[in-house]
Scaffold this motif. Structure first.
Motif, mmCIF file in Angstrom:
data_model
loop_
_atom_site.group_PDB
_atom_site.id
_atom_site.type_symbol
_atom_site.label_atom_id
_atom_site.label_comp_id
_atom_site.label_asym_id
_atom_site.label_seq_id
_atom_site.Cartn_x
_atom_site.Cartn_y
_atom_site.Cartn_z
ATOM 1 N N GLU A 249 -11.563 -3.379 2.661
ATOM 2 C CA GLU A 249 -12.610 -3.353 3.683
ATOM 3 C C GLU A 249 -13.668 -4.418 3.404
ATOM 4 O OE1 GLU A 249 -12.337 1.393 4.920
ATOM 5 O OE2 GLU A 249 -13.991 0.665 3.674
ATOM 6 N N CYS A 252 -12.164 -7.896 4.237
ATOM 7 C CA CYS A 252 -12.084 -8.110 5.686
ATOM 8 C C CYS A 252 -13.464 -8.314 6.288
ATOM 9 C CB CYS A 252 -11.382 -6.924 6.350
ATOM 10 S SG CYS A 252 -9.633 -6.778 5.914
ATOM 11 N N TYR A 273 -10.193 1.077 6.642
ATOM 12 C CA TYR A 273 -8.812 0.756 6.243
ATOM 13 C C TYR A 273 -8.165 1.993 5.657
ATOM 14 C CZ TYR A 273 -4.987 -1.198 3.458
ATOM 15 O OH TYR A 273 -3.757 -1.463 2.898
ATOM 16 N N LEU A 336 -7.928 -11.912 10.550
ATOM 17 C CA LEU A 336 -7.666 -10.888 9.528
ATOM 18 C C LEU A 336 -6.273 -11.053 8.930
ATOM 19 C CD1 LEU A 336 -9.317 -7.842 11.311
ATOM 20 C CD2 LEU A 336 -10.101 -8.926 9.207
ATOM 21 N N ASP A 340 -5.236 -12.415 5.089
ATOM 22 C CA ASP A 340 -4.645 -11.339 4.280
ATOM 23 C C ASP A 340 -3.462 -11.860 3.477
ATOM 24 O OD1 ASP A 340 -4.073 -8.776 3.297
ATOM 25 O OD2 ASP A 340 -2.677 -8.388 4.949
ATOM 26 N N VAL A 348 -3.571 -4.104 12.750
ATOM 27 C CA VAL A 348 -5.019 -4.121 12.996
ATOM 28 C C VAL A 348 -5.273 -3.514 14.369
ATOM 29 C CG1 VAL A 348 -7.067 -5.550 13.350
ATOM 30 C CG2 VAL A 348 -5.423 -6.145 11.553
#
Length: 577
Positions: A249, A252, A273, A336, A340, A348
């Protein structure tokens, strides 16, 4: 030019005729003229008239130039404003494409502090060695000063000659002793000077060693703190790579916070998350329709001496708005997934919320206007450089009204969890109240549960829910309400203050900070006492509601419960708690 500034010259011809003349000029206009006449007053009048004409001509020329410059500045300003407006609109239109040329991965190493200790090391500045005083020259027996001064008459007397020689010898002896005394004093002074200098050197070196030790201690503390911070970053990175919820979290959050948008976009969001299924839910605050820029062009109308603005037609404004919202949703999901690299995210969920004025009530309301869930594979199959944002959004099975600018609420595909480790089991308190119970003197934990029950009754009619937090009161949250209304609903933080004294502004500030930290849409502070004027002033323009003892009794009474608030009695029982 005045008459005094007109210089008259007089000349006489060979025949005796007197002529008067003057020479005048105007540097600005580059004019020059010589005026002559036999009458001096005529010369002055003609010169004065000419100067006044030139002055008027110069004033008109200056006014024309000033007007031209002003017009040119206005035209340049209009062109610049047009350029800025066009650039801004283009930026909004390319919101999605803008991010495709950037790597959204967070560079963990850049988060670390690699700076050197900013304080330079102490320098040694030894004292300047003093110059010794020089010894005076020793009296010279051979100098004229010490020669016997024998006069003509002294030469005829051996006794007087001897006396003069003795006087010279005595003078030399006195000066010799004085010289020796002076040399002794200077030598002692120089010796003391050296002693003081050596002591100063020792003190300076000692002070330097002390300053070096202190500097080394500060440097060690700096490096230690720096190392601890960098160690924490390494740990966060390890936790992120391991897929731990809080670390994912946080990562992000950094990704989305670092994304550059037009100033009309609030860039406020809340993340959650799930490490069980790898789904990240993003509740994202989108701009209101009236927040977008609409200026297309600015022109300066010379005849009216004013700027005229040209704005986007309403149809284009609406299209720009809807397109921007679709782009933000796709861009957020793309950023995102691209960032990642630990591959923690399986999918998402993007929920876009808009806070605007509800035309039905005239009040601010927040509604979810679009929602989409995308997994890594589905988004990876799309070429975002060439997609139509709305069509791409629909292809991902996103939900939203056909006209996003209408702010029509939709149900989010997934919502943030209401599970909170701080929540504790409810306790029934309100049913046991009677008219004699003093709320200001009751147990603080019971008081918090009382507040939970009261607000549970307040929200129950709309299907709301209120939960009380643990007795540790971490984060300053005593209860949290969830209003399910799709327009005005959301998370509400409630704090209970069983006070007997006036509540100051600090408690209200704390509540506002908690509202921000919790990502809540509103905060409610309930107390058994009253609020000071500074508290009301601070809360005036914020999503805060202050309820005093009178309000609390009124709410209880509305739900059929009686109680009292006696602050004086409570102070005696609780010793002013």
């Amino acid at each position: 030019m005045s008459t005094k500034q007109i210089r008259i010259e007089q000349s006489v011809s060979p025949t005796g005729i007197i002529t008067y003349s003057t020479e005048i000029m105007h540097r600005g206009l580059g004019k020059h003229r010589r005026i002559k006449d036999r009458d001096q007053s005529v010369v002055v009048m003609r010169a004065q008239t000419q100067l006044e004409q030139w002055a008027a001509q110069w004033a008109k020329q200056q006014a024309r130039e000033k007007a031209t410059q002003k017009k040119e500045r206005a035209q340049k300003q209009a062109a610049l404003r047009t350029q800025i407006a066009a650039k801004r609109l283009t930026g909004i239109e390319n919101t999605l494409k803008h991010t495709l040329s950037h790597d959204d991965t967070v560079d963990w190493d850049s988060l670390k502090d690699h700076s050197a200790f900013p304080e330079p090391g102490p320098s040694l500045k030894p004292p300047q060695e003093p110059l010794p005083r020089e010894l005076p020259p020793e009296p010279d027996m051979g100098s004229m000063k010490y020669q016997a001064k024998i006069s003509f008459w002294d030469a005829f007397s051996s006794k007087r000659s001897a006396l003069r020689k003795q006087e010279a010898q005595n003078l030399y002896t006195v000066d010799q002793r004085a010289w020796q005394d002076k040399c002794s004093k200077i030598q002692r002074f120089n010796e003391q000077l050296q002693t003081d200098y050596k002591a100063a050197v020792i003190r300076t070196e000692k002070d330097h060693r002390r300053r070096v030790r202190e500097w080394e201690e500060r440097r060690a503390q700096f490096r230690s703190k720096q190392g601890e911070q960098n160690k924490k970053i390494n740990q966060r990175r390890a936790d992120w790579q391991a897929g731990k919820r809080a670390a994912v979290e946080t990562y992000c959050d950094m990704v989305l916070s670092g994304s550059q948008y037009d100033e009309c976009c609030p860039q406020e969001f809340e993340l959650e998350y799930s490490d069980d299924n790898g789904i990240l839910i993003v509740d994202y605050q989108l701009p209101a329709p009236d927040a977008l820029p609409t200026l297309m062009e600015v022109k300066y109308v010379i005849s009216r001496k004013e700027f005229v603005e040209k704005h986007l037609p309403q149809t284009k404004q609406r299209k720009l708005y809807d397109d921007l919202l679709y782009q933000i949703s796709l861009r957020t999901v793309h950023e995102l997934f691209e960032a990642d690299t630990a591959r923690s995210l399986a999918a998402v969920v993007f929920n876009g919320y808009v806070t605007s004025i509800d035309k039905r009530t005239g009040k601010k309301a927040t509604a979810c206007v679009l929602s989409v869930q995308a997994d890594r594979e589905a988004l990876g199959e799309m070429d975002l450089k060439h997609v139509d944002p709305k069509a791409c959004f629909r292809a991902l099975s996103g939900v939203g009204s056909a006209k996003l600018h209408s702010i029509t609420p939709v149900a989010p595909l997934q919502t943030l969890s209401r599970d909170d480790a701080r929540f504790v089991a409810d306790q029934a308190v309100v049913e046991g109240l009677d008219e004699g119970d003093n709320l200001a003197a009751m147990d603080w934990e019971d008081f918090e549960h009382l507040i939970r029950e009261v607000f549970a009754k307040e929200f129950s009619g709309d299907g709301g829910e209120v939960r009380v937090t643990q007795a540790s009161r971490d984060g300053g949250v005593d209860a949290i309400a969830f209003d399910p209304d799709p327009i005005r609903g959301g998370k509400i933080v409630i704090q209970a203050k069983r006070y007997t004294n006036v509540v100051g502004v600090s408690a209200v500030r704390d509540l506002y900070g908690t509202v921000m930290n919790e990502g809540a849409m509103k905060g409610i502070l309930v107390t058994t006492s009253n609020y000071g004027p500074d508290a009301h002033k601070f809360a005036a323009d914020k999503p805060l509601t202050l309820l005093d003892g009178g309000h609390l009794l009124h709410i209880l009474d509305r739900h059929g419960h009686k109680a009292k608030i006696d602050l004086a009695e409570a102070k005696l029982l609780n010793d002013g708690s």
